[in-house]
Design a protein around this motif. Structure first.
Motif, PDB file in Angstrom:
ATOM      1  N   GLN B 101       0.784  -1.122   0.032  1.00 39.71           N
ATOM      2  CA  GLN B 101       0.084   0.026   0.108  1.00 39.71           C
ATOM      3  C   GLN B 101       0.786   0.938  -0.003  1.00 39.71           C
ATOM      4  O   GLN B 101       1.904   1.423   0.716  1.00 39.71           O
ATOM      5  CB  GLN B 101      -0.946   0.006   1.238  1.00 39.71           C
ATOM      6  CG  GLN B 101      -1.864   1.330   1.458  1.00 39.71           C
ATOM      7  CD  GLN B 101      -2.739   0.810   2.495  1.00 39.71           C
ATOM      8  OE1 GLN B 101      -3.195  -0.246   2.677  1.00 39.71           O
ATOM      9  NE2 GLN B 101      -3.309   2.000   3.100  1.00 39.71           N
ATOM     10  N   GLY B 177      -7.970   2.447  -0.060  1.00 36.59           N
ATOM     11  CA  GLY B 177      -7.973   2.256   1.196  1.00 36.59           C
ATOM     12  C   GLY B 177      -8.959   3.210   1.806  1.00 36.59           C
ATOM     13  O   GLY B 177      -9.184   4.265   1.432  1.00 36.59           O
ATOM     14  N   ARG B 178      -9.714   2.609   2.906  1.00 39.47           N
ATOM     15  CA  ARG B 178     -10.455   3.634   3.578  1.00 39.47           C
ATOM     16  C   ARG B 178     -10.401   3.413   4.944  1.00 39.47           C
ATOM     17  O   ARG B 178      -9.922   2.385   5.470  1.00 39.47           O
ATOM     18  CB  ARG B 178     -12.070   3.336   2.933  1.00 39.47           C
ATOM     19  CG  ARG B 178     -12.589   1.920   3.567  1.00 39.47           C
ATOM     20  CD  ARG B 178     -14.139   1.944   3.185  1.00 39.47           C
ATOM     21  NE  ARG B 178     -14.472   0.601   3.384  1.00 39.47           N
ATOM     22  CZ  ARG B 178     -15.126   0.130   4.636  1.00 39.47           C
ATOM     23  NH1 ARG B 178     -15.091   0.876   5.738  1.00 39.47           N
ATOM     24  NH2 ARG B 178     -15.625  -1.184   4.669  1.00 39.47           N
ATOM     25  N   ASP B 179     -11.277   4.387   5.644  1.00 34.14           N
ATOM     26  CA  ASP B 179     -11.152   4.073   7.167  1.00 34.14           C
ATOM     27  C   ASP B 179     -12.345   3.483   7.566  1.00 34.14           C
ATOM     28  O   ASP B 179     -13.176   2.782   6.691  1.00 34.14           O
ATOM     29  CB  ASP B 179     -11.566   5.514   7.846  1.00 34.14           C
ATOM     30  CG  ASP B 179     -10.439   5.777   9.038  1.00 34.14           C
ATOM     31  OD1 ASP B 179     -10.414   4.891   9.871  1.00 34.14           O
ATOM     32  OD2 ASP B 179      -9.773   6.872   9.112  1.00 34.14           O
ATOM     33  N   VAL B 180     -13.057   3.580   8.717  1.00 28.27           N
ATOM     34  CA  VAL B 180     -14.066   2.715   9.101  1.00 28.27           C
ATOM     35  C   VAL B 180     -15.512   3.280   8.310  1.00 28.27           C
ATOM     36  O   VAL B 180     -16.296   2.374   7.796  1.00 28.27           O
ATOM     37  CB  VAL B 180     -14.424   2.783  10.632  1.00 28.27           C
ATOM     38  CG1 VAL B 180     -15.815   2.047  10.992  1.00 28.27           C
ATOM     39  CG2 VAL B 180     -13.481   2.017  11.180  1.00 28.27           C
ATOM     40  N   SER B 184     -15.070   6.960   3.229  1.00 27.38           N
ATOM     41  CA  SER B 184     -13.917   7.638   3.654  1.00 27.38           C
ATOM     42  C   SER B 184     -12.758   7.382   2.905  1.00 27.38           C
ATOM     43  O   SER B 184     -11.562   8.054   2.993  1.00 27.38           O
ATOM     44  CB  SER B 184     -13.581   7.166   5.104  1.00 27.38           C
ATOM     45  OG  SER B 184     -13.293   5.959   4.961  1.00 27.38           O
ATOM     46  N   ASN B 186     -10.667   8.246  -0.784  1.00 30.27           N
ATOM     47  CA  ASN B 186     -10.418   9.198  -2.011  1.00 30.27           C
ATOM     48  C   ASN B 186      -9.483   8.907  -3.118  1.00 30.27           C
ATOM     49  O   ASN B 186      -9.340   9.556  -4.190  1.00 30.27           O
ATOM     50  CB  ASN B 186     -10.285  10.463  -1.483  1.00 30.27           C
ATOM     51  CG  ASN B 186      -8.976  10.737  -0.599  1.00 30.27           C
ATOM     52  OD1 ASN B 186      -7.958   9.966  -0.943  1.00 30.27           O
ATOM     53  ND2 ASN B 186      -8.759  11.395   0.354  1.00 30.27           N
ATOM     54  N   GLU B 189      -4.727   6.745  -1.157  1.00 33.21           N
ATOM     55  CA  GLU B 189      -4.237   5.679  -0.705  1.00 33.21           C
ATOM     56  C   GLU B 189      -4.574   4.379  -1.673  1.00 33.21           C
ATOM     57  O   GLU B 189      -5.744   4.057  -1.545  1.00 33.21           O
ATOM     58  CB  GLU B 189      -4.607   5.305   0.862  1.00 33.21           C
ATOM     59  CG  GLU B 189      -4.285   6.337   1.871  1.00 33.21           C
ATOM     60  CD  GLU B 189      -2.846   5.787   2.584  1.00 33.21           C
ATOM     61  OE1 GLU B 189      -2.605   4.567   2.399  1.00 33.21           O
ATOM     62  OE2 GLU B 189      -2.108   6.623   3.115  1.00 33.21           O
ATOM     63  N   TYR B 191      -4.116   0.144  -2.630  1.00 30.58           N
ATOM     64  CA  TYR B 191      -3.352  -1.032  -2.395  1.00 30.58           C
ATOM     65  C   TYR B 191      -3.481  -1.868  -3.434  1.00 30.58           C
ATOM     66  O   TYR B 191      -4.356  -1.808  -4.200  1.00 30.58           O
ATOM     67  CB  TYR B 191      -3.899  -1.663  -0.968  1.00 30.58           C
ATOM     68  CG  TYR B 191      -5.248  -1.992  -1.033  1.00 30.58           C
ATOM     69  CD1 TYR B 191      -6.334  -1.160  -0.960  1.00 30.58           C
ATOM     70  CD2 TYR B 191      -5.652  -3.274  -1.669  1.00 30.58           C
ATOM     71  CE1 TYR B 191      -7.726  -1.385  -1.175  1.00 30.58           C
ATOM     72  CE2 TYR B 191      -6.925  -3.643  -1.871  1.00 30.58           C
ATOM     73  CZ  TYR B 191      -7.983  -2.729  -1.515  1.00 30.58           C
ATOM     74  OH  TYR B 191      -9.373  -2.997  -1.681  1.00 30.58           O
ATOM     75  N   ILE B 205     -15.039  -2.369  -0.210  1.00 30.77           N
ATOM     76  CA  ILE B 205     -14.057  -1.605  -0.368  1.00 30.77           C
ATOM     77  C   ILE B 205     -14.030  -1.360  -1.922  1.00 30.77           C
ATOM     78  O   ILE B 205     -14.523  -2.122  -2.633  1.00 30.77           O
ATOM     79  CB  ILE B 205     -12.792  -1.943   0.198  1.00 30.77           C
ATOM     80  CG1 ILE B 205     -11.678  -0.717   0.315  1.00 30.77           C
ATOM     81  CG2 ILE B 205     -12.228  -2.936  -0.701  1.00 30.77           C
ATOM     82  CD1 ILE B 205     -10.390  -1.095   1.288  1.00 30.77           C
TER      83      ILE B 205
END
Lengths: 305, 305
Positions: B101, B177-180, B184, B186, B189, B191, B205
């Motif tokens: 990532q 990648g995202r948060d909870v 979240s 954009n 990030e 991977y 995701i």
């Protein structure tokens, strides 16, 4: 705000694609909570006589052998290790998303290292008798086999109609390379799966065990640029310092490894915690788990429990 | 006598576990023979406007974006690339058998690199409407989804009852990648899957594309030793020289990549050649192939055909 993909390196239905995953139990524990709650009896000690220590310049890789699945190959591998066969040989192949492989790089038969007490040829051990063999079945559907689960802790499959079982090519599986003839392997050439499970190899080659420690020392190796991922130049090969049976090492040099048993209620709960992820991050629990996504935790035995 | 595991890095039943794989056709061609016989129309050019070039010290990684599956994320990723967002940032995480990532390693919001013209938050694009979306279905059973196949050339799954489709987390899949919070991510990030397909992430995701060239530059990276495989020290991070859209590069600096179409008779023959391996080495053709074991060949466009 660090965006991450939540961990699944240690991952953990009954039917293909549950349209409605079951409602979460009142208190679904996470894998870590389940492991933290485990009792000593949930773990089994690895048998040093069936544990291989592969020593590289980068460190140690530990393999658990599966004598119940491939008795002749495991016996030969033990003879090869006792004879120091691999010491000074090398890893000769690293093919991306497939395997890393080691043995004698010599092409010509005459230049190959003698096998010592080990046999040059063994019968194929692609499958073993299912009757009496341990098998902790997963309820999840599998496209490659009628039944999947764990046999003595190894990912495995079973065909009840034919009465056979076999170890499955999941990440970390160790197998014995062979030529076109089914009985052309002897365990001196070993490979480790470092990519998407190549289950098409199941029942086509003898699986002898799996990596239980240090697989990242293999999975990061530079990929070979020759056909099948073989290194093209001798200096690219990765030297093997030694391969030893745990039982041949002084006790202080062994790792006191334990594997989580697969025949317990605790393990079933762990699998379910990965089949249907209940933490806040997951929006849609899968309702399914693939054999090769089930975590098989290994730890060092706690000094006190 | 060199014992090898025959290649399956480019791998290719309608029902779960065919008990009797179909008899071999009179002349079953190998994957290589099929590719050698392909016509120009069996291939499609990658669109430079939807192709990302990730430049590392070790070389180039090329990603094909999937705007039909994640239009908002792909638009944002294009804006980030145009704004040189990733240049000078780093790969911050490499978790064995899971993902690599990259993005901004800064923990504190105030220290994070500005996103420029790109949006800070996007709607979740975990699935897309199945109606009208391309989908070349595989007949093979899958435990994770009612149907699997390829959507615009990307491994994908579909739920006809719900009218949704989604890209699948196979080796090489690229996600945001995202948060909870589901909204979240954009795209800053990203991977890449470098291990056993973590299909439990499907529908949880946003998948934005897949690596089509140079994935071995990511899969060999040293694994991080922090939680989730993050590098613990700043100097362990892998610098990103630049990420550019193909359409922003001078034509001479682009790779003229072509992907094999997945909607052709030739592709169906290729899949069958991997579902049931007919070369002399295989004793037992599998009668099945997993979505994530199907090879998706990419080549440089021949200068003359």
């Amino acid at each position: 705000m660090r965006r991450v993909v939540l961990t699944a390196a240690l991952f953990a239905a009954a039917t293909a694609f549950a349209q409605q995953p079951p409602a979460a139990p009142a208190k679904a524990r996470s894998m870590q909570e389940i492991l933290d709650a485990s009792a000593p009896a949930d773990w089994r000690d690895l048998d040093p006589a069936n544990t291989l220590y592969l020593e590289l310049d980068s460190g140690r890789v530990v393999i658990e052998l599966a004598p119940h699945a491939a008795p002749e190959h495991v016996a030969n591998i033990r003879a090869l290790a006792k004879g120091r066969y691999w010491d000074g040989l090398s890893i000769n192949r690293a093919q991306d998303n497939f395997v890393v492989q080691w043995g004698d790089p010599a092409e010509e038969e005459a230049k190959r290292k003698p096998l010592g007490e080990a046999k040059a040829r063994l019968p194929a051990e692609f499958t073993f008798g299912a009757k009496g063999a341990p098998f902790d079945r997963l309820p999840d559907v599998d496209g490659w086999a009628p039944e999947v689960g764990f046999s003595a802790g190894f990912p495995a499959a079973r065909d009840p109609r034919r009465g056979i079982a076999w170890l499955a090519h999941c990440y970390g599986a160790v197998g014995a390379g062979r030529d076109v003839a089914p009985d052309s392997s002897n365990g001196s050439e070993l490979y480790v799966v470092i990519g998407q499970s190549p289950r098409q190899l199941d029942r086509n080659i003898t699986v002898v065990g799996r990596v239980v420690h240090g697989i990242e020392r293999l999975s990061v190796l530079p990929r070979g640029t020759g056909p099948l991922g073989f290194y093209e130049k001798a200096e690219q090969r990765v030297p093997i310092r030694s391969i030893r049976l745990g039982s041949e090492l002084p006790a202080g040099e062994r790792l006191p490894l334990q594997a989580l048993r697969t025949d317990t209620a605790l393990f079933a709960e762990l699998v379910e915690s990965r089949r249907n992820r209940r933490d806040a991050w997951y929006q849609t629990p899968a309702g399914h788990i693939d054999l090769c996504n089930v975590p098989l935790p290994v730890r060092e035995k706690p000094t006190k429990q």
